[in-house]
Design a protein around this motif. Structure first.
Motif, PDB file in Angstrom:
ATOM      1  N   ILE A  22      66.795 106.447  32.871  1.00  0.00           N
ATOM      2  CA  ILE A  22      66.722 104.843  32.982  1.00  0.00           C
ATOM      3  C   ILE A  22      65.225 104.888  32.799  1.00  0.00           C
ATOM      4  CG2 ILE A  22      66.488 102.788  34.454  1.00  0.00           C
ATOM      5  CD1 ILE A  22      69.257 103.643  35.548  1.00  0.00           C
ATOM      6  N   ILE A  23      64.295 105.606  33.374  1.00  0.00           N
ATOM      7  CA  ILE A  23      62.686 105.633  33.455  1.00  0.00           C
ATOM      8  C   ILE A  23      62.332 105.923  31.684  1.00  0.00           C
ATOM      9  CG2 ILE A  23      60.661 106.677  34.317  1.00  0.00           C
ATOM     10  CD1 ILE A  23      61.991 107.200  37.109  1.00  0.00           C
ATOM     11  N   ALA A  71      78.614 104.538  19.205  1.00  0.00           N
ATOM     12  CA  ALA A  71      77.836 103.188  18.813  1.00  0.00           C
ATOM     13  C   ALA A  71      76.384 103.390  18.367  1.00  0.00           C
ATOM     14  CB  ALA A  71      77.818 102.080  20.077  1.00  0.00           C
ATOM     15  N   SER A  72      75.728 104.391  19.204  1.00  0.00           N
ATOM     16  CA  SER A  72      73.959 104.843  18.949  1.00  0.00           C
ATOM     17  C   SER A  72      73.926 105.505  17.756  1.00  0.00           C
ATOM     18  CB  SER A  72      73.796 105.666  20.241  1.00  0.00           C
ATOM     19  OG  SER A  72      73.817 105.087  21.560  1.00  0.00           O
ATOM     20  N   ASN A  77      71.895 112.824  27.799  1.00  0.00           N
ATOM     21  CA  ASN A  77      71.787 111.719  28.501  1.00  0.00           C
ATOM     22  C   ASN A  77      70.181 111.787  28.755  1.00  0.00           C
ATOM     23  OD1 ASN A  77      74.340 110.742  28.714  1.00  0.00           O
ATOM     24  ND2 ASN A  77      74.621 111.962  30.722  1.00  0.00           N
ATOM     25  N   PHE A  78      69.579 112.757  28.655  1.00  0.00           N
ATOM     26  CA  PHE A  78      68.027 112.716  28.771  1.00  0.00           C
ATOM     27  C   PHE A  78      67.436 112.724  27.257  1.00  0.00           C
ATOM     28  CE2 PHE A  78      69.747 114.440  32.706  1.00  0.00           C
ATOM     29  CZ  PHE A  78      68.824 113.729  33.544  1.00  0.00           C
ATOM     30  N   ALA A  79      68.042 113.624  26.497  1.00  0.00           N
ATOM     31  CA  ALA A  79      67.401 113.752  25.223  1.00  0.00           C
ATOM     32  C   ALA A  79      67.178 112.445  24.278  1.00  0.00           C
ATOM     33  CB  ALA A  79      68.306 114.643  24.407  1.00  0.00           C
ATOM     34  N   LEU A  80      68.190 111.692  24.306  1.00  0.00           N
ATOM     35  CA  LEU A  80      68.063 110.308  23.315  1.00  0.00           C
ATOM     36  C   LEU A  80      67.039 109.555  23.748  1.00  0.00           C
ATOM     37  CD1 LEU A  80      71.840 109.667  22.692  1.00  0.00           C
ATOM     38  CD2 LEU A  80      70.086 110.668  21.227  1.00  0.00           C
ATOM     39  N   PRO A  81      66.952 109.114  25.273  1.00  0.00           N
ATOM     40  CA  PRO A  81      65.878 108.287  25.544  1.00  0.00           C
ATOM     41  C   PRO A  81      64.492 108.862  25.467  1.00  0.00           C
ATOM     42  CG  PRO A  81      67.135 108.899  27.608  1.00  0.00           C
ATOM     43  CD  PRO A  81      67.856 109.102  26.279  1.00  0.00           C
ATOM     44  N   MET A  90      67.366 101.638  22.977  1.00  0.00           N
ATOM     45  CA  MET A  90      67.019 101.697  24.489  1.00  0.00           C
ATOM     46  C   MET A  90      67.647 100.657  25.052  1.00  0.00           C
ATOM     47  SD  MET A  90      65.584 104.517  25.020  1.00  0.00           S
ATOM     48  CE  MET A  90      66.936 105.177  24.088  1.00  0.00           C
ATOM     49  N   VAL A  91      67.787  99.181  24.682  1.00  0.00           N
ATOM     50  CA  VAL A  91      68.286  98.180  25.187  1.00  0.00           C
ATOM     51  C   VAL A  91      69.919  98.470  25.347  1.00  0.00           C
ATOM     52  CG1 VAL A  91      68.810  95.733  24.915  1.00  0.00           C
ATOM     53  CG2 VAL A  91      66.588  96.760  24.317  1.00  0.00           C
ATOM     54  N   TRP A  92      70.562  99.194  24.345  1.00  0.00           N
ATOM     55  CA  TRP A  92      71.811  99.493  24.439  1.00  0.00           C
ATOM     56  C   TRP A  92      72.229 100.370  25.426  1.00  0.00           C
ATOM     57  CZ3 TRP A  92      76.996  98.720  23.466  1.00  0.00           C
ATOM     58  CH2 TRP A  92      77.746  99.709  23.474  1.00  0.00           C
ATOM     59  N   SER A  93      71.435 101.529  25.531  1.00  0.00           N
ATOM     60  CA  SER A  93      71.686 102.582  26.356  1.00  0.00           C
ATOM     61  C   SER A  93      71.363 102.173  27.706  1.00  0.00           C
ATOM     62  CB  SER A  93      70.953 103.735  26.049  1.00  0.00           C
ATOM     63  OG  SER A  93      71.280 104.361  24.947  1.00  0.00           O
ATOM     64  N   LEU A  94      70.304 101.483  27.972  1.00  0.00           N
ATOM     65  CA  LEU A  94      69.976 101.015  29.383  1.00  0.00           C
ATOM     66  C   LEU A  94      70.922 100.004  30.072  1.00  0.00           C
ATOM     67  CD1 LEU A  94      67.539 101.195  31.568  1.00  0.00           C
ATOM     68  CD2 LEU A  94      66.791  99.039  30.237  1.00  0.00           C
ATOM     69  N   SER A  95      71.418  99.113  29.030  1.00  0.00           N
ATOM     70  CA  SER A  95      72.368  98.391  29.464  1.00  0.00           C
ATOM     71  C   SER A  95      73.759  99.180  29.882  1.00  0.00           C
ATOM     72  CB  SER A  95      72.927  97.176  28.480  1.00  0.00           C
ATOM     73  OG  SER A  95      71.705  96.496  27.782  1.00  0.00           O
ATOM     74  N   ILE A  96      74.226  99.911  29.156  1.00  0.00           N
ATOM     75  CA  ILE A  96      75.669 100.579  29.397  1.00  0.00           C
ATOM     76  C   ILE A  96      75.276 101.574  30.653  1.00  0.00           C
ATOM     77  CG2 ILE A  96      77.281 102.018  28.390  1.00  0.00           C
ATOM     78  CD1 ILE A  96      77.349  99.356  27.394  1.00  0.00           C
TER      79      ILE A  96
END
Length: 437
Positions: free
Chosen positions: A165-166, A277-278, A78-82, A216-222
């Motif tokens: 999120i940040i 999906a990512s 959850n931290f590594a991808l963003p 980032m748009v996809w992960s941020l939305s979910i």
């Protein structure tokens, strides 16, 4: 009893192994951020697939050590991808700006160390911090497997939910700056990348930026949706102390599907799809580019050479009618339907006729006079040909002499006499069969 979600394990396996299509080029490029994305996506997809197999239609408490490790890796992903997308966008913004004239080996080394910390060190830090808000060992959900347990409180928001999120918002900011630099220099952008000694091309630059933005748009939305749903379903708990939060820490909570509300199951299903999906988004951007296609061709040629024992170069040259070095060989084709005029190049090789010797030579044959009393000559090579020597003018200025047209020159003994006139090739009817010689 049939599975409610039978597609979980196959989709996770397909997503995990599809990353192999994009791995070779990124491995040679030594791009730490993209390699970390491949690593984390592969690891979590394999965890999802194996969990779906082990806990299909059951919530048995098994594989405890496996769950201890995998639940922490899910937290780290959850931290590594963003964080990896943020590193990519920072690098793209630096390359496209005018602040960096050229990239040196030392700059690349520093960037790799920074990306290694952001993509692997930072997730490890938050994996360790998760223990602060870990109320018990883990949870087991039927058909999904083991999942990390989090004591929902303000501390959990600050440790587990807010930092990803940040990072995603920061990645979007740097992606916007990189896009702005690209628009300002879109005409000379390729030359700018070349001058900065970057391994990027315009195509790779755009693919990396678009991939990061979409991820980032996809992960941020979910993530925002899951956080909202969690806060709506479960109210925040007060932090009552370390001992109270971690009381009975070794317990494992189980959740059979029959006793889970449908809204919660939908939330679990949506959150499960974030990683596959990512993965498919990443593969779509990098598995069908020019570099990847070249990799596929190289693997196919190696397979034919070492497994099928074929030489792809020779086979391709034979099929395409090409010779050595890829040079096209002309193909000759005759059509016997209509007779065609024979060109000069179709004659058989014949010695070039020597010019007739003048009556008097001055120089090498100055003291020898040659007389030619033959006005016609017959050849054994074909019909008799009329030959008339042209007028030859003596080049000596002291005693000029001319030869009348009735006189003809005969070459000295040993010099061949040509049966062809000087007007060769002749269009006379009696000379058209000269190609038969």
């Amino acid at each position: 009893m049939t599975l409610m979600y039978p597609e979980l394990a196959p989709i996770a396996f397909i997503a995990a192994f599809s990353l192999g299509l994009a791995l070779p080029w990124h491995w040679r490029a030594r791009n730490v951020a993209t390699l970390s994305i491949i690593f984390w996506l592969f690891a979590v997809n394999m965890i999802f697939a194996i969990d779906a197999i082990i806990w299909a239609q059951n919530v048995e408490v098994v594989a405890l050590v496996w769950c201890d490790i995998t639940t922490k890796m899910i937290i780290g992903s959850n931290f590594a991808l963003p964080s990896a997308c943020l590193c990519i966008c920072i690098h793209l913004e630096q390359v496209s700006s005018v602040r960096v004239v050229r990239s040196t080996a030392a700059d690349k080394k520093r960037r790799q160390l920074f990306e290694a910390f952001m993509c692997f060190g930072l997730p490890l830090v938050f994996m360790a911090l998760h223990y602060v808000v870990q109320g018990h060992r883990f949870d087991i959900i039927e058909e999904y497997g083991c999942r990390p347990a989090t004591y929902l409180s303000v501390a959990a928001l600050l440790i587990v939910w807010i930092p990803p999120i940040i990072l995603a918002l920061a990645a979007l900011v740097f992606a916007g700056l990189a896009l702005r630099h690209f628009m300002l220099r879109r005409i000379t952008f390729a030359a700018h990348l070349d001058a900065s000694h970057s391994a990027l091309t315009t195509s790779r630059y755009l693919r990396l930026m678009l991939m990061s933005v979409i991820q980032m748009v996809w992960s941020l939305s979910i993530t925002s949706y899951i956080l909202w749903f969690t806060l709506m379903a479960v109210p925040l708990r007060p932090w009552t102390g370390w001992a109270d939060v971690h009381s009975n820490f070794s317990r494992v909570d189980t959740y059979p599907i029959l006793f889970v509300p449908q809204e919660v199951l939908t939330s679990y299903y949506v959150s499960w799809w974030i990683l596959p999906a990512s993965t498919f988004i990443f593969v779509a951007f990098f598995a069908f580019g020019r570099e990847a296609v070249d990799e596929y061709k190289q693997v196919f040629r190696s397979f034919r050479r070492h497994v099928l024992r074929q030489n792809p170069t020779t086979s391709q040259s034979t099929k395409s009618g090409r010779g050595f070095g890829g040079i096209s060989l002309p193909s000759f084709r005759t059509t016997p339907k209509e007779p065609q005029m024979t060109s000069m190049t179709s004659f058989k090789p014949y010695p070039t006729p020597s010019p007739p010797t003048p009556t008097k030579y001055r120089g090498e044959f100055n003291d020898i006079d040659y007389d030619d009393t033959h006005s016609e000559t017959s050849s054994s090579f074909g019909p008799a040909l009329s030959y008339q020597a042209p007028t030859v003018v003596d080049l000596a200025p002291a005693t000029p002499s001319t030869v009348t047209p009735s006189q003809s020159s005969r070459a000295p003994s040993g010099l061949p006499t040509s049966p062809r006139p000087f007007t060769y090739p002749s269009f006379d009817a009696s000379h058209r069969n000269i190609s038969a010689v």
